[in-house]
Structure formats: structure tokens, C-alpha cells
Scaffold this active site. Structure first.
Site, PDB file in Angstrom:
ATOM      1  CD  GLU A 277      -2.668  11.445  30.697  1.00  0.00           C
ATOM      2  OE1 GLU A 277      -1.421  11.549  31.030  1.00  0.00           O
ATOM      3  OE2 GLU A 277      -3.419  12.034  30.047  1.00  0.00           O
ATOM      4  CD1 TRP A 280      -0.128  10.480  27.464  1.00  0.00           C
ATOM      5  CD2 TRP A 280       2.098  10.872  26.734  1.00  0.00           C
ATOM      6  NE1 TRP A 280      -0.283  11.436  26.173  1.00  0.00           N
ATOM      7  CE2 TRP A 280       0.936  11.551  25.760  1.00  0.00           C
ATOM      8  CE3 TRP A 280       3.278  11.035  26.206  1.00  0.00           C
ATOM      9  CZ2 TRP A 280       1.491  12.323  24.541  1.00  0.00           C
ATOM     10  CZ3 TRP A 280       3.701  11.823  25.207  1.00  0.00           C
ATOM     11  CH2 TRP A 280       2.724  12.399  24.464  1.00  0.00           C
ATOM     12  CD1 TRP A 308      21.377  23.853  27.949  1.00  0.00           C
ATOM     13  CD2 TRP A 308      19.565  24.934  27.998  1.00  0.00           C
ATOM     14  NE1 TRP A 308      20.539  23.111  27.326  1.00  0.00           N
ATOM     15  CE2 TRP A 308      19.340  23.781  27.404  1.00  0.00           C
ATOM     16  CE3 TRP A 308      18.429  25.518  28.538  1.00  0.00           C
ATOM     17  CZ2 TRP A 308      18.106  23.295  26.845  1.00  0.00           C
ATOM     18  CZ3 TRP A 308      17.106  25.267  27.973  1.00  0.00           C
ATOM     19  CH2 TRP A 308      17.045  24.161  27.269  1.00  0.00           C
ATOM     20  CG  ASN A 343       0.482  16.014  34.313  1.00  0.00           C
ATOM     21  OD1 ASN A 343       1.741  15.837  34.119  1.00  0.00           O
ATOM     22  ND2 ASN A 343      -0.023  16.476  33.405  1.00  0.00           N
ATOM     23  CD1 TRP A 361      16.787  19.760  28.203  1.00  0.00           C
ATOM     24  CD2 TRP A 361      16.359  17.949  29.655  1.00  0.00           C
ATOM     25  NE1 TRP A 361      17.362  18.731  27.596  1.00  0.00           N
ATOM     26  CE2 TRP A 361      17.074  17.638  28.362  1.00  0.00           C
ATOM     27  CE3 TRP A 361      16.271  16.981  30.453  1.00  0.00           C
ATOM     28  CZ2 TRP A 361      17.977  16.257  28.227  1.00  0.00           C
ATOM     29  CZ3 TRP A 361      16.756  15.664  30.401  1.00  0.00           C
ATOM     30  CH2 TRP A 361      17.400  15.212  29.111  1.00  0.00           C
ATOM     31  CD1 TRP A 384      11.894  16.239  34.234  1.00  0.00           C
ATOM     32  CD2 TRP A 384      12.490  18.460  34.004  1.00  0.00           C
ATOM     33  NE1 TRP A 384      11.911  17.155  35.276  1.00  0.00           N
ATOM     34  CE2 TRP A 384      11.898  18.461  35.229  1.00  0.00           C
ATOM     35  CE3 TRP A 384      12.545  19.835  33.155  1.00  0.00           C
ATOM     36  CZ2 TRP A 384      11.905  19.610  35.785  1.00  0.00           C
ATOM     37  CZ3 TRP A 384      12.506  20.907  34.225  1.00  0.00           C
ATOM     38  CH2 TRP A 384      12.115  20.771  35.256  1.00  0.00           C
TER      39      TRP A 384
HETATM   40  P1  FAD Z   1      -2.902  10.267  36.876  1.00  0.00           P
HETATM   41  O1  FAD Z   1      -3.525  11.536  36.192  1.00  0.00           O
HETATM   42  O2  FAD Z   1      -3.951   9.847  37.807  1.00  0.00           O
HETATM   43  O3  FAD Z   1      -2.505   9.315  35.839  1.00  0.00           O
HETATM   44  C1  FAD Z   1      -2.189   7.924  35.998  1.00  0.00           C
HETATM   45  C2  FAD Z   1      -0.598   7.422  35.625  1.00  0.00           C
HETATM   46  O4  FAD Z   1      -0.572   7.623  34.175  1.00  0.00           O
HETATM   47  C3  FAD Z   1       0.249   8.261  36.223  1.00  0.00           C
HETATM   48  O5  FAD Z   1       0.433   7.389  37.519  1.00  0.00           O
HETATM   49  C4  FAD Z   1       1.291   7.990  35.407  1.00  0.00           C
HETATM   50  O6  FAD Z   1       1.979   6.679  35.694  1.00  0.00           O
HETATM   51  C5  FAD Z   1       0.873   8.015  34.039  1.00  0.00           C
HETATM   52  N1  FAD Z   1       0.912   9.170  33.674  1.00  0.00           N
HETATM   53  C6  FAD Z   1       0.236  10.335  33.535  1.00  0.00           C
HETATM   54  N2  FAD Z   1       0.492  11.288  33.109  1.00  0.00           N
HETATM   55  C7  FAD Z   1       1.615  10.981  32.492  1.00  0.00           C
HETATM   56  C8  FAD Z   1       2.654  11.601  31.398  1.00  0.00           C
HETATM   57  N3  FAD Z   1       2.566  12.922  31.294  1.00  0.00           N
HETATM   58  N4  FAD Z   1       3.731  10.934  31.226  1.00  0.00           N
HETATM   59  C9  FAD Z   1       3.949   9.765  31.557  1.00  0.00           C
HETATM   60  N5  FAD Z   1       2.961   8.981  32.214  1.00  0.00           N
HETATM   61  C10 FAD Z   1       2.070   9.752  32.609  1.00  0.00           C
HETATM   62  N6  FAD Z   1       5.358  10.697  36.119  1.00  0.00           N
HETATM   63  C11 FAD Z   1       6.139   9.703  37.052  1.00  0.00           C
HETATM   64  O7  FAD Z   1       5.335   8.690  37.301  1.00  0.00           O
HETATM   65  N7  FAD Z   1       7.225  10.027  37.477  1.00  0.00           N
HETATM   66  C12 FAD Z   1       8.199  11.141  37.019  1.00  0.00           C
HETATM   67  O8  FAD Z   1       9.075  11.015  37.716  1.00  0.00           O
HETATM   68  C13 FAD Z   1       7.722  11.986  36.256  1.00  0.00           C
HETATM   69  N8  FAD Z   1       8.286  13.110  36.150  1.00  0.00           N
HETATM   70  C14 FAD Z   1       7.403  14.171  35.506  1.00  0.00           C
HETATM   71  C15 FAD Z   1       8.296  15.227  35.148  1.00  0.00           C
HETATM   72  C16 FAD Z   1       7.507  16.510  34.533  1.00  0.00           C
HETATM   73  C17 FAD Z   1       8.483  17.591  34.199  1.00  0.00           C
HETATM   74  C18 FAD Z   1       6.492  16.205  34.047  1.00  0.00           C
HETATM   75  C19 FAD Z   1       5.707  17.453  32.943  1.00  0.00           C
HETATM   76  C20 FAD Z   1       5.735  15.200  34.169  1.00  0.00           C
HETATM   77  C21 FAD Z   1       6.311  14.032  35.080  1.00  0.00           C
HETATM   78  N9  FAD Z   1       5.505  12.890  35.054  1.00  0.00           N
HETATM   79  C22 FAD Z   1       6.207  11.818  36.107  1.00  0.00           C
HETATM   80  C23 FAD Z   1       4.163  12.584  34.763  1.00  0.00           C
HETATM   81  C24 FAD Z   1       2.880  13.024  35.461  1.00  0.00           C
HETATM   82  O9  FAD Z   1       3.263  14.468  35.972  1.00  0.00           O
HETATM   83  C25 FAD Z   1       2.694  12.055  36.634  1.00  0.00           C
HETATM   84  O10 FAD Z   1       2.658  10.729  36.137  1.00  0.00           O
HETATM   85  C26 FAD Z   1       1.364  12.254  37.202  1.00  0.00           C
HETATM   86  O11 FAD Z   1       1.399  13.617  37.831  1.00  0.00           O
HETATM   87  C27 FAD Z   1       1.111  11.452  38.628  1.00  0.00           C
HETATM   88  O12 FAD Z   1       0.203  11.516  39.229  1.00  0.00           O
HETATM   89  P2  FAD Z   1      -1.221  10.536  39.058  1.00  0.00           P
HETATM   90  O13 FAD Z   1      -0.738   9.385  39.482  1.00  0.00           O
HETATM   91  O14 FAD Z   1      -2.397  11.198  40.077  1.00  0.00           O
HETATM   92  O15 FAD Z   1      -1.563  10.867  37.728  1.00  0.00           O
END
Ligand code: FAD
Length: 481
Positions: A277, A280, A308, A343, A361, A384
Site C-alpha cells: 500500500e 501505491w 458526463w 479506503n 470524476w 479518482w
Molecule cells: P492504510 O491501509 O493503513 O495504508 C497505509 C498508507 O498506504 C496510506 O496512509 C497511504 O499513504 C497508502 N495507501 C493506501 N492505499 C492507497 C491507495 N489506494 N493509493 C495510494 N496510496 C495508498 N489517499 C491519500 O493519502 N490521500 C488522498 O487524497 C486519497 N484520496 C483517495 C481518493 C479515492 C477516490 C480513493 C479510492 C482513494 C484515495 N486515497 C487517498 C487512497 C486510500 O484510500 C487512503 O490512502 C487510505 O484510505 C488512507 O487510510 P490509511 O492510512 O488507514 O491506509
């Protein structure tokens, strides 16, 4: 004979509001001359994206926490407002500083400011040096075999893992010789970052503690309690099973180097999933670095032909959590109240806006940008576009989340929905994700009147799905023809 005072160094703080694992700060302290710790709030440069309201709230508290940390070591944080280039010039004029240090930013519009600053300072014979920290990889250095940039996650992550000779985090300085001169002098309140009329930040205050120390505590807490089983539990929004490190990462209160170092001993499936993650996040930055307008332009140009729908009422219903689909509404209300959304629910809510409502979007991206405390210039537009299908390595066009089935699969007991939508909390599990199917007597007994106390669905998912498939197929066919 008068001894000349050594020239101080300036350390610029931006999205790196920490003193540990801070290469720029460490380099300044190593010089053994006074350190000017400076944060410049730059809203004048029109090329830079203005922070959203929830991020501003976080920034306020994070700056306060950073100042506190700096004071514990002998320095303090100076605050200024204006263009980076002008303010740095003024700071040099006021202090006689001969070195400016900062940690690199990878949003191309921000990187451009820094490149210009570096060139200019060097032209004046001053030292300007930048350091890593925000990312494990340098986007300019990681290239595909053909010399391009990666557009697919798996080979990107593999290439990163092959180069995984990561440095250790840098210790926080024990003490800092803080510069004592006069400059800037703005108070934190002068930056006007907090909401006042109305003060909507109550929900944020309840669950978040911005700042480096809270971020580090979160890493340890997560590893201790939630890393084991993360790979299974991370999709369940009713549990607190993810790290919630995202705002701490977005503001650079912690670094991915610190996270990876804390995980080093762990070989579990949870640790491996968690690392990926973080991967990502790296991938999103890789894409942003090579596609500066990720928030404004479709990564796949064929999506420019997409028709759209322009539907302000539906957009408003989505923003307010009033679509009539409980899992979507719970997510949007969690976002509004706490500045964060799980997420899995981000994916469902985004898919609903784009594919059920057929709304561009970019409207969703903007709303998230304004309301998320973790609003991130790479992750937000990257995700997005991923959901829309217009992005790199994006979700296939025929994947249209069914909000009812998604709710039933990931929130089977309705724990998450009940937490955020009290007006339907009394419904039994069977109807919690489909209240419109509940018998009239059950609704009545629980004082639920659909269309009054909670909305009826604003679209029929089945029909909306068919409509989206037709539109999406047309884009695909156009590309093929
Ligand atoms: P955890 O599951 O604990 O993951 C740890 C870290 O990994 C996160 O803090 C983040 O830095 C990274 N990570 C996890 N999932 C993703 C992912 N899919 N893409 C990129 N990095 C990821 N994340 C943001 O940090 N900022 C945003 O503005 C953002 N906008 C999003 C918009 C949409 C439509 C979607 C579907 C996802 C978005 N995310 C965003 C990705 C993800 O949802 C969040 O990083 C995550 O929910 C943060 O919670 P956590 O720290 O508990 O995640």
C-alpha cells in the site's frame, strides 16, 4: 578584534513537518551555525493548488506541533506568508544566511518553484541543497527498460523492490542552535487556517492529533495491534483495522523510510500487504511527477470524449450523504464529520458518483481535496482516475460497484452504516443496505419515512449501471476504431 558571527542556515519546512528523518534539518544542524526554521504559507503563486479546508485545519495544528518540537531542542518555527522566492530573499537579507536547505517535493508545480529557487540562490553564490524523505524512490531516476516511466503498478513495485537498498531514518537532532534575530513574526493565528463561522472542526478534533509525535505513536500502535491480519481486515470499514497514517504522511510528519524501517522485522502477510500500500503511494507520485496535471486531465485521452452528466442536485446529494444508498451515504458523512473515509468506501462512493451518476470524476476529486485531512496531490487524483478508468493501471470499465452488494459484503452487520446514519440504525441487518425493501410496518415502527427521514435512492442502480456501460463502451469502441 571582533569575531564575525557565523552565517546561519535557513531550513524550509513544507509538507515535511517533522524534525526526525529530516535530511534538510540534519544538514543545517551539522553546519554548527544558527538555524532558521521557516514555514512559508504561499497562497499567492497561482500555479500552486490551494489547500482544502480540512487540510488547512490539519496544517494549523501540525505547525503548532512542529514549533513545540523545535522549541524542545532550542529553536522555533518562523512563519511567513507570500511567495517562496520573495520570502526566502527577505530572510536572507534579514539574517545574512548563506545556505538554504529543504526536502524535495514531487508535485511538479511545487518542484518547479524549488528548481527556480535553487538556480537563483546558486547564481548568487549561496548554497542551496535538497534532500529526500517524502518518497522511497526518486521519480526522475526510476525508469522502465525502455527509458520511460511506469504506467502499471506491479512492474513499478517490482522495480522498486529490486532497488530496495533503503537508507535508515535519520535521528532527530538532540539540540538546535536556533537563530535569535528578527524576521517575519507572523503568529500562527495570522495564517487564518481554522474554520470559525461556523466551526465545523469538532469531529476532526475528536479523532485526530496532528503532529509528528502522534504520527509516530500511530505507527507503533498499528504495528502492535493491527498489522497482523491487516491483509484480511483492511477492507472492513466498521473496524478500525487500517493504520490511519494517511494525513501524517500527507503532511510529512512521518516518512515512508520510518514506516519501512519499523516493518523490517516483520515477514507476515499483513506486513507485506501494508508495504505494497505504501507502494501505491509511491506509484501515485511516480504518475504525478510524469503527468503534472493529474487532477485536471484524463491520463487516457480517449476519456476526453466522455459525455458526463451535469447534475448539480445529484452532486449535492452525494456530497451531503443523501443518495439513499446507505454505504455511500455513510462514507460521505464520515468524510464530512471526520475528514477521512475508509479506503473501501472511498472506492464505492467514487464509483457511485462516476458510474451511477455519470458525473465527471473531477467534481469528486475536488470535493475530496477540500474535505479530506489526508488530501494528497498524487493519491487523490491518481485514485479518482483509477476508479473512473481514465487513469494508469485503472479499474476496468465494466467494474461498476453495486452499492448494496458492496455494503452487504464488507459491512454485513451494518456496523459502519449504523455509526454514520443514525436515522436508519434501527433496521435489521437484512435491510440496512436496502431500506427501500423493508416492509412498510417495519419502517413505520422505527419512525423511518423514506423520502422524509432518509432519502429514497436517487437513481436505480440497475438502470444506472446499464447507462454507464453504454457510455463506457462507446469510449472503448471509439478508441478501437
Ligand atoms: P492504510 O491501509 O493503513 O495504508 C497505509 C498508507 O498506504 C496510506 O496512509 C497511504 O499513504 C497508502 N495507501 C493506501 N492505499 C492507497 C491507495 N489506494 N493509493 C495510494 N496510496 C495508498 N489517499 C491519500 O493519502 N490521500 C488522498 O487524497 C486519497 N484520496 C483517495 C481518493 C479515492 C477516490 C480513493 C479510492 C482513494 C484515495 N486515497 C487517498 C487512497 C486510500 O484510500 C487512503 O490512502 C487510505 O484510505 C488512507 O487510510 P490509511 O492510512 O488507514 O491506509
Amino acid at each position: 578584534m571582533s569575531r564575525q558571527r557565523p552565517a546561519p542556515s535557513i531550513v524550509l519546512f513544507r509538507r515535511d513537518l517533522r524534525i526526525e528523518d529530516n535530511g534538510a534539518l540534519a544538514a543545517a544542524v551539522d553546519r554548527d551555525t544558527p538555524v532558521i526554521a521557516l514555514y512559508i504559507f504561499d497562497e499567492e503563486d497561482r500555479n500552486l493548488r490551494a489547500m482544502g479546508a480540512a487540510s488547512r485545519w490539519w496544517l494549523h495544528h501540525s505547525l503548532a506541533a512542529l514549533d513545540h518540537r523545535l522549541r524542545q531542542t532550542g529553536a522555533n518555527l518562523l512563519l511567513a506568508r507570500g511567495r517562496t522566492y520573495d520570502i526566502v530573499g527577505e530572510a536572507i537579507g534579514a539574517s545574512g544566511a548563506d545556505c538554504v536547505f529543504w526536502n524535495r517535493r514531487y508535485d511538479p508545480s511545487e518542484a518547479a518553484v524549488d528548481d527556480r529557487l535553487k538556480a537563483n540562490l546558486r547564481e548568487q553564490g549561496l548554497t542551496a541543497r535538497s534532500f529526500d524523505g517524502a518518497l522511497l524512490h526518486e521519480p526522475s531516476l526510476l525508469k522502465t527498460g525502455a527509458g520511460g516511466f511506469y504506467k502499471v503498478y506491479t512492474p513499478f513495485w517490482k522495480a522498486m523492490a529490486d532497488k530496495a537498498d533503503l537508507r535508515d531514518p535519520i535521528d532527530a537532532p538532540g539540540s538546535i542552535d536556533g537563530w535569535r534575530g528578527e524576521f517575519a513574526g507572523l503568529r500562527l493565528e495570522d495564517l487564518d487556517l481554522l474554520p470559525t463561522k461556523p466551526d465545523w472542526a469538532q469531529g476532526l478534533r475528536q479523532i485526530w492529533t496532528p503532529g509528528e509525535e502522534a504520527g509516530k505513536a500511530r505507527i507503533h500502535e498499528f504495528i502492535e495491534h493491527d498489522l497482523e491480519g491487516y491483509e484480511r481486515r483492511r477492507d472492513i470499514p466498521g473496524k478500525q483495522a487500517t493504520s490511519r497514517l494517511s494525513p501524517h504522511l500527507a503532511f510529512g510528519e512521518i516518512t515512508p523510510f520510518q514506516i519501512v524501517a519499523s516493518l523490517r522485522k516483520s515477514r507476515s502477510a499483513g506486513a507485506s500487504k501494508f508495504r505494497s500500500e505504501i507502494g501505491w503511494r509511491e506509484f501515485s507520485y511516480h504518475l504525478l511527477f510524469h503527468n503534472p496535471d493529474l487532477a485536471g486531465r484524463n491520463f487516457r485521452p480517449e476519456f476526453d470524449a466522455m459525455s458526463w452528466r451535469d447534475d448539480a442536485r445529484a452532486l449535492r446529494a452525494w456530497q451531503r450523504g443523501l443518495t439513499g444508498y446507505p454505504i455511500v451515504d455513510a462514507g460521505m458523512r464520515e468524510l464530512w464529520r471526520t475528514g477521512w473515509m475508509h479506503n473501501r468506501v472511498r472506492m464505492i462512493a467514487a464509483s457511485f458518483l462516476i458510474k451511477d451518476l455519470m458525473i465527471d470524476w473531477r467534481h469528486g476529486e475536488k470535493w475530496f481535496w477540500d474535505t479530506l485531512v489526508d488530501a494528497d496531490p498524487a493519491n487523490n487524483p491518481g485514485s479518482w482516475q483509477w476508479v473512473a478508468g481514465s487513469g494508469a493501471d485503472a479499474a476496468p470499465y465494466f467494474r461498476i460497484f453495486n452499492p448494496v452488494l458492496q455494503g452487504e459484503k464488507f459491512d454485513p452487520q451494518g456496523e459502519y452504516v449504523r455509526r454514520h446514519i443514525p436515522e436508519i440504525a434501527a433496521l435489521p441487518d437484512r435491510y440496512i443496505h436496502r431500506p427501500w425493501e423493508a416492509p412498510a410496518s417495519l419502517l413505520k415502527d422505527n419512525n423511518i419515512e423514506l423520502g422524509r427521514t432518509y432519502p429514497k435512492p436517487i437513481v436505480d442502480h440497475g438502470a444506472a449501471r446499464d447507462r454507464a456501460l453504454i457510455v463506457y463502451r462507446s469510449i472503448k469502441d471509439e478508441k478501437a476504431s
